[in-house]
Scaffold this motif. Structure first.
Motif, short mmCIF file in Angstrom:
data_model
loop_
_atom_site.label_atom_id
_atom_site.label_comp_id
_atom_site.label_asym_id
_atom_site.label_seq_id
_atom_site.Cartn_x
_atom_site.Cartn_y
_atom_site.Cartn_z
N ALA A 1 0.81 -1.22 0.00
CA ALA A 1 0.00 0.00 0.00
C ALA A 1 0.84 1.27 0.00
N ASP A 2 1.91 1.32 0.80
CA ASP A 2 2.74 2.52 0.86
C ASP A 2 3.40 2.80 -0.49
N ALA A 3 3.94 1.75 -1.10
CA ALA A 3 4.56 1.92 -2.41
C ALA A 3 3.53 2.32 -3.46
N PHE A 4 2.31 1.78 -3.32
CA PHE A 4 1.23 2.12 -4.25
C PHE A 4 0.90 3.61 -4.16
N MET A 5 0.81 4.14 -2.94
CA MET A 5 0.49 5.56 -2.78
C MET A 5 1.58 6.45 -3.34
N THR A 6 2.83 6.04 -3.16
CA THR A 6 3.94 6.80 -3.75
C THR A 6 3.85 6.79 -5.26
N TRP A 7 3.53 5.63 -5.81
CA TRP A 7 3.40 5.47 -7.26
C TRP A 7 2.29 6.36 -7.81
N ILE A 8 1.14 6.42 -7.12
CA ILE A 8 0.03 7.27 -7.56
C ILE A 8 0.42 8.74 -7.51
N THR A 9 1.14 9.12 -6.47
CA THR A 9 1.59 10.51 -6.35
C THR A 9 2.49 10.89 -7.52
N ASP A 10 3.41 10.00 -7.86
CA ASP A 10 4.30 10.25 -8.99
C ASP A 10 3.52 10.28 -10.31
N LEU A 11 2.60 9.32 -10.46
CA LEU A 11 1.82 9.21 -11.69
C LEU A 11 1.03 10.47 -11.97
N THR A 12 0.43 11.03 -10.93
CA THR A 12 -0.44 12.20 -11.10
C THR A 12 0.30 13.52 -10.85
N GLN A 13 1.62 13.43 -10.73
CA GLN A 13 2.44 14.61 -10.51
C GLN A 13 1.99 15.38 -9.26
N GLY A 14 1.60 14.58 -8.25
CA GLY A 14 1.21 15.17 -6.98
C GLY A 14 -0.16 15.80 -6.94
N GLN A 15 -0.96 15.60 -8.00
CA GLN A 15 -2.26 16.26 -8.06
C GLN A 15 -3.39 15.41 -7.45
N ALA A 16 -3.12 14.15 -7.17
CA ALA A 16 -4.15 13.30 -6.57
C ALA A 16 -4.22 13.56 -5.07
N ILE A 17 -5.43 13.53 -4.55
CA ILE A 17 -5.64 13.57 -3.10
C ILE A 17 -5.81 12.12 -2.64
N ILE A 18 -4.87 11.68 -1.82
CA ILE A 18 -4.85 10.26 -1.43
C ILE A 18 -5.23 10.13 0.05
N THR A 19 -6.19 9.24 0.31
CA THR A 19 -6.65 9.01 1.68
C THR A 19 -6.64 7.52 1.96
N GLU A 20 -6.04 7.13 3.08
CA GLU A 20 -6.05 5.72 3.46
C GLU A 20 -7.34 5.37 4.18
N GLY A 21 -7.82 4.16 3.93
CA GLY A 21 -9.00 3.66 4.62
C GLY A 21 -8.65 2.48 5.52
N GLU A 22 -9.53 1.50 5.56
CA GLU A 22 -9.36 0.36 6.45
C GLU A 22 -8.63 -0.78 5.75
N ASN A 23 -8.16 -1.73 6.56
CA ASN A 23 -7.66 -2.99 6.03
C ASN A 23 -8.83 -3.95 5.90
N VAL A 24 -8.93 -4.60 4.76
CA VAL A 24 -10.05 -5.52 4.50
C VAL A 24 -9.52 -6.77 3.80
N TYR A 25 -10.20 -7.89 4.05
CA TYR A 25 -9.79 -9.14 3.41
C TYR A 25 -10.62 -9.39 2.16
N TYR A 26 -9.94 -9.88 1.13
CA TYR A 26 -10.59 -10.33 -0.08
C TYR A 26 -10.06 -11.71 -0.44
N ILE A 27 -10.88 -12.50 -1.12
CA ILE A 27 -10.50 -13.86 -1.47
C ILE A 27 -9.50 -13.83 -2.63
N GLU A 28 -8.42 -14.56 -2.46
CA GLU A 28 -7.38 -14.60 -3.48
C GLU A 28 -7.95 -15.12 -4.78
N GLY A 29 -7.63 -14.42 -5.87
CA GLY A 29 -8.05 -14.87 -7.20
C GLY A 29 -9.45 -14.45 -7.60
N GLU A 30 -10.13 -13.70 -6.74
CA GLU A 30 -11.48 -13.26 -7.07
C GLU A 30 -11.59 -11.74 -7.00
#
Length: 210
Positions: A181-210
Motif C-alpha cells: 500500500a505505501d509503495a502504491f500511494m507513492t506510485w500514484i503521487t508520482d503518476l499524477t504529478q502530486g495532483q491526486a488527493i490520497i486518503t487511506e481507509g481500512e484494512n479488509v480481506y478479499y479472497i485470493e483470485g477473485e
C-alpha cells in the motif's frame, strides 16, 4: 492482522456412510470462540436425535483458541481427529462438527478415527477452502482530466478497484495488497504529478483470485 490465511468460504455440509452409520460433516468460517460455540450448539439442536455431535475449532491469528469435543465417543477418537484435519489443511477461523447416526455396527477406535477424519474432510471440502488476502483501502481523488489515465494504469497494473464515485471530481477506491500500500500511494503521487488527493481507509480481506 495476518497478510493472508486459509479458511472456508461458507457454511456447508456433506454426508458419508460407513458401515451403516451416517456421518454428516459441517464446516463454517468463524471469527471468535463465541461464534464457534454458537455454530456447534446450532448443529446439536438440529440433530438432537443424533448419537453424537463431535466438534473442533481453531480461532485466532496464532491459532490461540482451539477446542475439540468427543461428545461421548471414546476419548481421542472424534474431536481430536477433526481438529487434526483442520491443522493439517492449515485452516484458521474454522469450526467443524461431525454428526453421527449410529448404524448398528461397531467401528472400533481406529475405525472411528478414520470415520471422523473423513467426515471432517467432507464438510470442509463442501465449504470450499479459500485464501483470504489482506488489502488496504486507498481512496484516490483526481480531477476528471486524470481519470482516463488512472483507470488505464490501474487496469494494466492489475490493482483491485472497489468502486468509483463521480462528483465534481472522481474518487477511486483502490485496494492494493496491504504490504504494497505505501509503495502504491507513492506510485500514484508520482503518476499524477502530486495532483491526486490520497486518503487511506481500512484494512479488509478479499479472497485470493477473485
Amino acid at each position: 492482522m495476518l497478510e493472508r490465511y486459509k479458511t472456508v468460504r461458507l457454511q456447508a455440509s456433506a454426508e458419508i456412510v460407513i458401515k451403516k452409520s451416517r456421518f454428516i460433516g459441517y464446516a463454517k468460517p468463524v471469527e471468535s470462540e463465541e461464534e464457534a460455540a454458537l455454530f456447534i450448539h446450532e448443529i446439536k439442536q438440529l440433530h438432537k436425535q443424533a448419537t453424537h455431535n463431535c466438534s473442533a475449532y481453531i480461532v485466532g491469528e496464532r491459532d490461540q483458541f482451539q477446542k475439540a469435543s468427543d461428545d461421548g465417543e471414546p476419548s481421542g477418537t472424534a474431536g481430536k481427529p477433526i481438529l487434526e484435519v483442520i491443522k493439517h489443511k492449515g485452516l484458521k477461523n474454522v469450526a467443524v462438527v461431525v454428526t453421527r447416526y449410529f448404524g448398528g455396527i461397531m467401528l472400533g477406535a481406529g475405525g472411528l478415527v478414520r470415520a471422523y477424519t473423513d467426515g471432517a474432510v467432507a464438510g470442509i471440502e463442501a465449504a470450499d477452502e479459500i485464501v483470504n488476502v489482506l488489502h488496504r483501502e486507498v481512496f484516490v481523488d483526481v480531477d476528471y482530466t486524470w481519470y482516463g489515465k488512472l483507470e488505464n494504469v490501474l487496469h494494466g497494473k492489475g490493482t483491485r478497484v472497489g468502486g468509483t464515485d463521480f462528483t465534481d471530481r472522481v474518487t477511486v477506491r483502490c485496494l492494493p495488497e496491504a504490504p504494497e500500500a505505501d509503495a502504491f500511494m507513492t506510485w500514484i503521487t508520482d503518476l499524477t504529478q502530486g495532483q491526486a488527493i490520497i486518503t487511506e481507509g481500512e484494512n479488509v480481506y478479499y479472497i485470493e483470485g477473485e
